[in-house]
Design a protein around this motif. Structure first.
Motif, PDB file in Angstrom:
ATOM      1  N   VAL A  49      -2.912   3.426  -7.873  1.00  0.00           N
ATOM      2  CA  VAL A  49      -1.746   3.745  -6.330  1.00  0.00           C
ATOM      3  C   VAL A  49      -1.827   2.687  -5.905  1.00  0.00           C
ATOM      4  CG1 VAL A  49      -2.736   6.618  -6.632  1.00  0.00           C
ATOM      5  CG2 VAL A  49      -3.948   4.919  -5.456  1.00  0.00           C
ATOM      6  N   VAL A  50      -0.385   2.474  -4.663  1.00  0.00           N
ATOM      7  CA  VAL A  50       0.064   1.829  -4.106  1.00  0.00           C
ATOM      8  C   VAL A  50      -0.252   2.713  -2.365  1.00  0.00           C
ATOM      9  CG1 VAL A  50       2.325   0.629  -3.387  1.00  0.00           C
ATOM     10  CG2 VAL A  50       1.766   1.390  -5.516  1.00  0.00           C
ATOM     11  N   LEU A  51      -0.826   1.596  -1.731  1.00  0.00           N
ATOM     12  CA  LEU A  51      -1.094   2.590   0.185  1.00  0.00           C
ATOM     13  C   LEU A  51      -1.004   1.095   0.120  1.00  0.00           C
ATOM     14  CD1 LEU A  51      -3.572   3.794  -1.588  1.00  0.00           C
ATOM     15  CD2 LEU A  51      -4.881   3.262   0.568  1.00  0.00           C
ATOM     16  N   LYS A  52       0.289   1.377   1.914  1.00  0.00           N
ATOM     17  CA  LYS A  52       1.240   1.179   2.974  1.00  0.00           C
ATOM     18  C   LYS A  52       0.386   0.716   4.248  1.00  0.00           C
ATOM     19  CE  LYS A  52       5.436   0.673  -0.815  1.00  0.00           C
ATOM     20  NZ  LYS A  52       6.359   0.815   0.223  1.00  0.00           N
ATOM     21  N   LEU A  53       0.450   0.260   4.647  1.00  0.00           N
ATOM     22  CA  LEU A  53       0.275   0.808   6.797  1.00  0.00           C
ATOM     23  C   LEU A  53       1.746   1.787   6.720  1.00  0.00           C
ATOM     24  CD1 LEU A  53      -1.692   1.021   9.254  1.00  0.00           C
ATOM     25  CD2 LEU A  53      -0.291  -1.276   9.615  1.00  0.00           C
ATOM     26  N   LEU A  58       6.881  -1.307  11.601  1.00  0.00           N
ATOM     27  CA  LEU A  58       7.073  -1.744  10.515  1.00  0.00           C
ATOM     28  C   LEU A  58       8.273  -2.656   9.464  1.00  0.00           C
ATOM     29  CD1 LEU A  58       2.698  -0.721   9.859  1.00  0.00           C
ATOM     30  CD2 LEU A  58       3.397  -3.015  10.406  1.00  0.00           C
ATOM     31  N   ALA A  59       8.624  -3.249   9.815  1.00  0.00           N
ATOM     32  CA  ALA A  59       9.902  -3.482   8.755  1.00  0.00           C
ATOM     33  C   ALA A  59       9.740  -4.697   7.845  1.00  0.00           C
ATOM     34  CB  ALA A  59      10.803  -3.881   9.636  1.00  0.00           C
ATOM     35  N   HIS A  60       8.803  -5.678   8.039  1.00  0.00           N
ATOM     36  CA  HIS A  60       7.891  -5.968   6.674  1.00  0.00           C
ATOM     37  C   HIS A  60       6.281  -6.345   6.310  1.00  0.00           C
ATOM     38  CE1 HIS A  60      12.210  -7.837   7.026  1.00  0.00           C
ATOM     39  NE2 HIS A  60      11.851  -7.600   8.117  1.00  0.00           N
ATOM     40  N   LYS A  61       6.315  -4.963   5.690  1.00  0.00           N
ATOM     41  CA  LYS A  61       4.720  -5.128   5.546  1.00  0.00           C
ATOM     42  C   LYS A  61       4.268  -5.937   5.064  1.00  0.00           C
ATOM     43  CE  LYS A  61       5.939  -1.031   4.487  1.00  0.00           C
ATOM     44  NZ  LYS A  61       6.833  -0.379   4.836  1.00  0.00           N
ATOM     45  N   SER A  62       5.456  -6.016   3.480  1.00  0.00           N
ATOM     46  CA  SER A  62       4.358  -7.395   2.338  1.00  0.00           C
ATOM     47  C   SER A  62       4.113  -8.553   3.041  1.00  0.00           C
ATOM     48  CB  SER A  62       5.793  -7.612   1.301  1.00  0.00           C
ATOM     49  OG  SER A  62       6.196  -6.783   1.182  1.00  0.00           O
ATOM     50  N   GLU A  63       4.887  -9.363   4.305  1.00  0.00           N
ATOM     51  CA  GLU A  63       4.396 -10.328   4.841  1.00  0.00           C
ATOM     52  C   GLU A  63       3.357 -10.195   5.382  1.00  0.00           C
ATOM     53  OE1 GLU A  63       8.447 -11.486   7.213  1.00  0.00           O
ATOM     54  OE2 GLU A  63       9.895 -11.518   5.600  1.00  0.00           O
ATOM     55  N   ARG A  64       3.198  -8.783   5.542  1.00  0.00           N
ATOM     56  CA  ARG A  64       1.932  -9.363   6.814  1.00  0.00           C
ATOM     57  C   ARG A  64       1.035  -8.529   6.306  1.00  0.00           C
ATOM     58  NH1 ARG A  64       1.969  -5.958  11.534  1.00  0.00           N
ATOM     59  NH2 ARG A  64      -0.153  -6.171  11.176  1.00  0.00           N
ATOM     60  N   LEU A  66       0.517  -5.733   3.759  1.00  0.00           N
ATOM     61  CA  LEU A  66       0.195  -4.620   4.770  1.00  0.00           C
ATOM     62  C   LEU A  66       0.568  -3.399   3.430  1.00  0.00           C
ATOM     63  CD1 LEU A  66       0.832  -4.646   8.758  1.00  0.00           C
ATOM     64  CD2 LEU A  66      -1.555  -5.000   7.366  1.00  0.00           C
ATOM     65  N   VAL A  67       0.488  -4.385   2.104  1.00  0.00           N
ATOM     66  CA  VAL A  67       0.620  -3.471   0.287  1.00  0.00           C
ATOM     67  C   VAL A  67      -0.501  -3.847  -0.174  1.00  0.00           C
ATOM     68  CG1 VAL A  67       2.745  -2.406  -0.958  1.00  0.00           C
ATOM     69  CG2 VAL A  67       3.344  -3.343   1.374  1.00  0.00           C
ATOM     70  N   ARG A  68      -0.370  -2.902  -1.018  1.00  0.00           N
ATOM     71  CA  ARG A  68      -1.894  -2.603  -2.144  1.00  0.00           C
ATOM     72  C   ARG A  68      -1.477  -1.879  -2.988  1.00  0.00           C
ATOM     73  NH1 ARG A  68      -6.387  -4.430   1.386  1.00  0.00           N
ATOM     74  NH2 ARG A  68      -4.694  -5.944   2.933  1.00  0.00           N
ATOM     75  N   LEU A  69      -1.204  -3.029  -4.003  1.00  0.00           N
ATOM     76  CA  LEU A  69      -0.928  -2.754  -5.819  1.00  0.00           C
ATOM     77  C   LEU A  69      -1.473  -2.804  -6.457  1.00  0.00           C
ATOM     78  CD1 LEU A  69       2.636  -4.803  -5.476  1.00  0.00           C
ATOM     79  CD2 LEU A  69       2.354  -2.832  -4.110  1.00  0.00           C
ATOM     80  N   ASP A  92       2.314  -2.282  16.004  1.00  0.00           N
ATOM     81  CA  ASP A  92       3.230  -1.320  14.684  1.00  0.00           C
ATOM     82  C   ASP A  92       3.853   0.113  14.945  1.00  0.00           C
ATOM     83  OD1 ASP A  92       3.105  -3.447  13.571  1.00  0.00           O
ATOM     84  OD2 ASP A  92       0.913  -3.214  13.163  1.00  0.00           O
ATOM     85  N   HIS A  93       2.670   1.115  16.241  1.00  0.00           N
ATOM     86  CA  HIS A  93       3.248   2.403  16.399  1.00  0.00           C
ATOM     87  C   HIS A  93       2.729   2.925  14.833  1.00  0.00           C
ATOM     88  CE1 HIS A  93       5.227   1.331  19.764  1.00  0.00           C
ATOM     89  NE2 HIS A  93       5.998   0.392  18.936  1.00  0.00           N
ATOM     90  N   ALA A  94       1.213   2.370  14.709  1.00  0.00           N
ATOM     91  CA  ALA A  94       0.800   3.060  13.081  1.00  0.00           C
ATOM     92  C   ALA A  94       0.589   4.214  13.244  1.00  0.00           C
ATOM     93  CB  ALA A  94      -0.014   2.150  12.121  1.00  0.00           C
ATOM     94  N   ASN A  95       1.093   5.214  11.927  1.00  0.00           N
ATOM     95  CA  ASN A  95       0.702   6.819  11.911  1.00  0.00           C
ATOM     96  C   ASN A  95       0.369   6.918  11.231  1.00  0.00           C
ATOM     97  OD1 ASN A  95       2.926   6.371  10.425  1.00  0.00           O
ATOM     98  ND2 ASN A  95       3.710   8.220  10.914  1.00  0.00           N
ATOM     99  N   GLY A  96      -0.671   6.417   9.767  1.00  0.00           N
ATOM    100  CA  GLY A  96      -1.647   6.538   8.641  1.00  0.00           C
ATOM    101  C   GLY A  96      -0.719   5.400   7.800  1.00  0.00           C
ATOM    102  N   VAL A  97      -1.711   5.640   6.694  1.00  0.00           N
ATOM    103  CA  VAL A  97      -1.503   5.342   5.633  1.00  0.00           C
ATOM    104  C   VAL A  97      -0.736   6.159   3.839  1.00  0.00           C
ATOM    105  CG1 VAL A  97      -2.556   3.780   3.320  1.00  0.00           C
ATOM    106  CG2 VAL A  97      -3.823   3.815   5.974  1.00  0.00           C
ATOM    107  N   LEU A  98       0.062   5.005   4.292  1.00  0.00           N
ATOM    108  CA  LEU A  98       0.920   6.145   3.209  1.00  0.00           C
ATOM    109  C   LEU A  98       0.594   5.788   2.133  1.00  0.00           C
ATOM    110  CD1 LEU A  98       3.872   7.709   3.131  1.00  0.00           C
ATOM    111  CD2 LEU A  98       4.597   5.813   2.503  1.00  0.00           C
TER     112      LEU A  98
END
Length: 220
Positions: A49-53, A58-64, A66-69, A92-98
């Protein structure tokens, strides 16, 4: 062109929800608030699976980072979810993990729509993934566009051969891809609050286009 300060971005789940309203195929996902729910979602999808904040800022998650593949077991999912939530910043106004299934495919494209200050509503299509900026192989049309316009956008790419059968992979379903472009044209014309939509990548899976990542910018 609308100034950035006058717009906001939707979270990725919100962006995908909008695309689904226009029958644009998107990867399945589940928004979770913690590790236990992330593990349950991963078990439902099947590994890897893939997990993302997830968050509206969060417009550019990969650069930080914040994406786990390609996460392949429950312990790793739990740890990745905890790490991502810990990495969230107030802005980031984070609302969870996708959580999403890992989707394999070697061909990636980009598609989107936006409002140009001179030409008005436009649709774009091109080579996607990490090659988008490097190769700038992109075509444009005014919105709304018909099926003929959408098919023409594909044939204009320098890398148009990637749409054909290649390296043992089936040809891309051009009718479905054209439909996505047509629907983006409908979206940008119907939804006055939408400033831009960026789908990158659209990955080709068994010949079918599937939106993996989407960013929608709107007027507040």
């Amino acid at each position: 062109m609308t100034k950035k300060s006058e717009t906001k971005t939707l979270s990725e789940p919100e962006s995908r929800a909008l695309l689904r309203q226009y029958e644009i195929p998107c990867v399945s996902d589940s928004l979770v608030e913690g590790p236990d729910a992330a593990v349950a979602a991963a078990r439902e999808f099947g590994y890897p699976v893939v997990l993302k904040l997830s968050g509206a800022g969060l417009a550019h998650k990969s650069e930080r980072g914040l994406v786990r593949l390609g996460i392949g077991d429950e312990e790793s999912v739990s740890r990745a979810c905890t790490d991502l939530l810990s990495a969230a910043r107030p802005e980031d106004h984070a609302n969870g993990v996708l959580v999403s299934p890992m989707v394999e495919g070697s061909r990636e494209f980009i598609a989107g729509c936006y409002r140009d200050s001179s030409f008005g509503a436009c649709v774009m299509f091109g080579l996607g993934g990490v090659l988008t900026e490097a190769l700038a192989d992109i075509s444009f049309r005014l919105a709304p566009l018909d099926h003929y316009d959408a098919m023409g956008m594909m044939s204009e790419l320098a890398a148009a051969r990637l749409l054909d059968e290649t390296r043992g992979e089936p040809a891309v379903d051009r009718k479905m891809l054209a439909y996505i472009l047509e629907q983006l044209g409908v979206l940008i014309c119907e939804r006055e609050e939408v400033v831009s939509v960026d789908i990158n990548p659209i990955r080709i899976v068994d010949g079918k286009p599937l939106a993996l990542d989407a960013l929608v910018e709107v007027r507040p």
